[in-house]
Motif scaffolding. Structure first.
Motif, PDB file in Angstrom:
ATOM      1  N   ALA A 228      -1.319  32.821 -86.619  1.00 57.96           N
ATOM      2  CA  ALA A 228      -0.549  31.632 -86.223  1.00 57.96           C
ATOM      3  C   ALA A 228       0.564  31.359 -87.228  1.00 57.96           C
ATOM      4  CB  ALA A 228      -1.476  30.425 -86.103  1.00 57.96           C
ATOM      5  N   LYS A 229       0.255  31.497 -88.504  1.00 62.83           N
ATOM      6  CA  LYS A 229       1.243  31.247 -89.550  1.00 62.83           C
ATOM      7  C   LYS A 229       2.369  32.284 -89.503  1.00 62.83           C
ATOM      8  CE  LYS A 229       1.294  29.945 -94.384  1.00 62.83           C
ATOM      9  NZ  LYS A 229       0.571  29.864 -95.626  1.00 62.83           N
ATOM     10  N   THR A 230       2.014  33.531 -89.227  1.00 57.67           N
ATOM     11  CA  THR A 230       3.024  34.592 -89.124  1.00 57.67           C
ATOM     12  C   THR A 230       3.960  34.344 -87.945  1.00 57.67           C
ATOM     13  OG1 THR A 230       1.477  36.157 -90.129  1.00 57.67           O
ATOM     14  CG2 THR A 230       3.336  37.095 -88.927  1.00 57.67           C
ATOM     15  N   VAL A 231       3.383  33.969 -86.808  1.00 61.51           N
ATOM     16  CA  VAL A 231       4.199  33.683 -85.615  1.00 61.51           C
ATOM     17  C   VAL A 231       5.117  32.494 -85.881  1.00 61.51           C
ATOM     18  CG1 VAL A 231       4.083  32.865 -83.221  1.00 61.51           C
ATOM     19  CG2 VAL A 231       2.580  34.719 -83.978  1.00 61.51           C
ATOM     20  N   LEU A 232       4.590  31.452 -86.491  1.00 60.61           N
ATOM     21  CA  LEU A 232       5.382  30.263 -86.789  1.00 60.61           C
ATOM     22  C   LEU A 232       6.497  30.570 -87.788  1.00 60.61           C
ATOM     23  CD1 LEU A 232       4.942  27.537 -85.478  1.00 60.61           C
ATOM     24  CD2 LEU A 232       3.746  26.788 -87.520  1.00 60.61           C
ATOM     25  N   THR A 233       6.211  31.421 -88.771  1.00 63.09           N
ATOM     26  CA  THR A 233       7.236  31.823 -89.738  1.00 63.09           C
ATOM     27  C   THR A 233       8.363  32.574 -89.040  1.00 63.09           C
ATOM     28  OG1 THR A 233       5.609  31.955 -91.528  1.00 63.09           O
ATOM     29  CG2 THR A 233       7.684  33.135 -91.863  1.00 63.09           C
ATOM     30  N   GLY A 234       7.993  33.490 -88.133  1.00 63.43           N
ATOM     31  CA  GLY A 234       9.007  34.215 -87.367  1.00 63.43           C
ATOM     32  C   GLY A 234       9.869  33.279 -86.528  1.00 63.43           C
ATOM     33  N   ALA A 235       9.227  32.298 -85.902  1.00 58.83           N
ATOM     34  CA  ALA A 235       9.967  31.323 -85.086  1.00 58.83           C
ATOM     35  C   ALA A 235      10.892  30.478 -85.957  1.00 58.83           C
ATOM     36  CB  ALA A 235       8.989  30.430 -84.325  1.00 58.83           C
ATOM     37  N   ALA A 236      10.425  30.074 -87.139  1.00 57.42           N
ATOM     38  CA  ALA A 236      11.262  29.284 -88.051  1.00 57.42           C
ATOM     39  C   ALA A 236      12.452  30.102 -88.552  1.00 57.42           C
ATOM     40  CB  ALA A 236      10.431  28.777 -89.227  1.00 57.42           C
ATOM     41  N   LEU A 237      12.227  31.391 -88.834  1.00 58.11           N
ATOM     42  CA  LEU A 237      13.328  32.265 -89.257  1.00 58.11           C
ATOM     43  C   LEU A 237      14.359  32.408 -88.140  1.00 58.11           C
ATOM     44  CD1 LEU A 237      11.333  35.070 -91.103  1.00 58.11           C
ATOM     45  CD2 LEU A 237      12.998  33.521 -92.143  1.00 58.11           C
TER      46      LEU A 237
END
Length: 196
Positions: A93-102
């Motif tokens: 979840a954190k990886t997906v959210l980081t990608g979305a924020a980037l």
């Protein structure tokens, strides 16, 4: 069970704090001040664009520092991701959210650059703006929504960071490892059964 990763945690947290805080301050303070102080759309857009352009190197450094810390923490906690129930899910979840924020950060920069070129008094910038496929009005409308996505997504990362911190408590680690072992036990018993 747990070891210290102070430098990696500091990189992770300071980078994320600057990314979240900078994007929120820009959306609320900088853009609001530019609208209030600009006597025209062009002047307000120039004020906001100048402020955001000054923030870009700091924001990029903050993101880089956060990503270095995140990658290091993931490597340091790889065993927990595999053995502790719930850690893999929160890590994904954190990886997906980081990608979305980037992606949201990059998209807001593209839209902001479009507005920067269109509001510039420099004829060369106006000429460059004409070659951009998105018109200024459309870019401004999209930016008014996209600029809020970055602090919202990075706030989600802060919440997931709190979840990770809770999962790292010794009692939670033990409980998660026992749950993981219980879910894997039927597979292990079948796999190592003498009849196979």
């Amino acid at each position: 069970m747990s070891e210290r990763n102070t430098v990696l945690r500091s990189l992770h947290d300071v980078g994320l704090a600057a990314w979240f805080g900078g994007s929120l301050m820009g959306a609320v303070g900088l853009n609001g001040a530019a609208k209030a102080q600009g006597n025209s759309w062009e002047e307000g857009a120039r004020i906001a664009s100048t402020g955001w352009a000054m923030w870009v190197p700091v924001g990029a450094a903050a993101i880089g520092v956060h990503l270095v810390g995140s990658t290091g923490l993931l490597a340091a906690n790889a065993t927990r991701v595999v053995t502790q129930q719930g850690v893999a899910a929160s890590t994904i979840a954190k990886t997906v959210l980081t990608g979305a924020a980037l992606a949201a950060t990059a998209y807001t920069r593209v839209l902001g650059k479009t507005i920067e070129l269109a509001s510039s008094g420099n004829p060369q910038d106006a000429e460059k703006a004409e070659h951009i496929p998105v018109d200024t009005g459309q870019a401004e409308r999209r930016l008014s929504y996209a600029q809020w996505a970055v602090p919202a997504l990075t706030c989600g990362l802060i919440v997931l960071n709190a979840v990770h911190s809770e999962q790292q408590r010794p009692a939670q680690q033990l409980y998660g490892m026992l749950r993981r072992a219980r879910t894997l036990a039927p597979y292990v018993v079948r796999h190592w059964s003498p009849t196979h």
